[in-house]
Motif scaffolding. Sequence first.
Motif, short mmCIF file in Angstrom:
data_model
loop_
_atom_site.label_atom_id
_atom_site.label_comp_id
_atom_site.label_asym_id
_atom_site.label_seq_id
_atom_site.Cartn_x
_atom_site.Cartn_y
_atom_site.Cartn_z
N ARG A 1 0.86 -1.20 0.00
CA ARG A 1 0.00 0.00 0.00
C ARG A 1 0.89 1.24 0.00
N TRP A 2 0.35 2.33 -0.53
CA TRP A 2 1.14 3.56 -0.63
C TRP A 2 1.61 4.06 0.73
N GLN A 3 0.84 3.85 1.79
CA GLN A 3 1.26 4.32 3.11
C GLN A 3 2.58 3.68 3.51
N ASP A 4 2.76 2.40 3.19
CA ASP A 4 4.01 1.72 3.49
C ASP A 4 5.19 2.37 2.76
N VAL A 5 4.97 2.72 1.50
CA VAL A 5 6.01 3.34 0.69
C VAL A 5 6.31 4.74 1.21
N LEU A 6 5.26 5.49 1.53
CA LEU A 6 5.44 6.83 2.08
C LEU A 6 6.25 6.80 3.37
N ASP A 7 5.92 5.88 4.25
CA ASP A 7 6.61 5.77 5.54
C ASP A 7 8.10 5.48 5.33
N ALA A 8 8.44 4.64 4.37
CA ALA A 8 9.84 4.29 4.13
C ALA A 8 10.58 5.40 3.39
N ALA A 9 9.94 6.06 2.46
CA ALA A 9 10.62 7.05 1.61
C ALA A 9 10.80 8.40 2.28
N THR A 10 9.81 8.84 3.03
CA THR A 10 9.86 10.20 3.58
C THR A 10 10.97 10.40 4.60
N HIS B 1 13.85 9.72 4.15
CA HIS B 1 15.02 10.06 3.34
C HIS B 1 14.80 11.33 2.51
N GLY B 2 13.70 12.05 2.78
CA GLY B 2 13.39 13.25 2.01
C GLY B 2 12.90 12.96 0.61
N LEU B 3 12.39 11.75 0.40
CA LEU B 3 11.90 11.32 -0.91
C LEU B 3 10.42 10.99 -0.84
N ALA B 4 9.79 10.93 -2.00
CA ALA B 4 8.37 10.59 -2.04
C ALA B 4 8.04 9.87 -3.33
N PRO B 5 7.12 8.90 -3.25
CA PRO B 5 6.59 8.30 -4.47
C PRO B 5 5.47 9.19 -5.01
N LEU B 6 5.14 9.01 -6.25
CA LEU B 6 3.99 9.73 -6.81
C LEU B 6 2.75 8.87 -6.62
N LEU C 1 11.77 7.31 -6.95
CA LEU C 1 11.28 8.22 -5.92
C LEU C 1 11.78 9.62 -6.26
N LEU C 2 11.01 10.62 -5.90
CA LEU C 2 11.37 11.99 -6.21
C LEU C 2 11.80 12.75 -4.95
N PRO C 3 12.68 13.74 -5.11
CA PRO C 3 13.12 14.52 -3.95
C PRO C 3 12.08 15.54 -3.52
N ILE C 4 10.99 15.03 -3.01
CA ILE C 4 9.88 15.87 -2.52
C ILE C 4 9.77 15.63 -1.02
N SER C 5 10.11 16.64 -0.24
CA SER C 5 10.06 16.45 1.21
C SER C 5 8.82 17.06 1.85
N GLU C 6 8.13 17.95 1.11
CA GLU C 6 6.90 18.55 1.63
C GLU C 6 5.88 18.67 0.51
N PHE C 7 4.63 18.56 0.89
CA PHE C 7 3.55 18.72 -0.07
C PHE C 7 2.37 19.35 0.65
#
Length: 125
Positions: free
Chosen positions: A6-15, A17-22, A98-104
Amino acid sequence: MGAGARWQDVLDAATTHGLAPLCGSAPGVGVVGYLTGGGIGPLVRTVGLSSDHVRAFDVVTGEGTLLRATPEENADLFWGLRGGKATLGIVTAVEIALLPISEFYGGAVYFDGDDAVATPRSRSR
């Protein structure tokens, strides 16, 4: 990511590192289903479809063959999986950039119907 992620799992792991999935606007949505559906999320106008950032799919074909599909390897299958949903096989894993997106910051502003005359858009008419 494996099928069922699920996307929440990916968000938790990526953020961390200052990264985000789309991903889309609902973090409970499955990664594979979202990406094979095209991936139209809140940042689509800025960075494109989420499926444009897929690097590889692992897929089991109707014949039972496990294939890796990338832009270079099984390219036609790769192209078809990015929006073809479940018509070309069963996706067992996906690799994404993953993209270098730390805030949205996002959301919507709603006004009561009685206040419509006072909204900025209605004054410009």
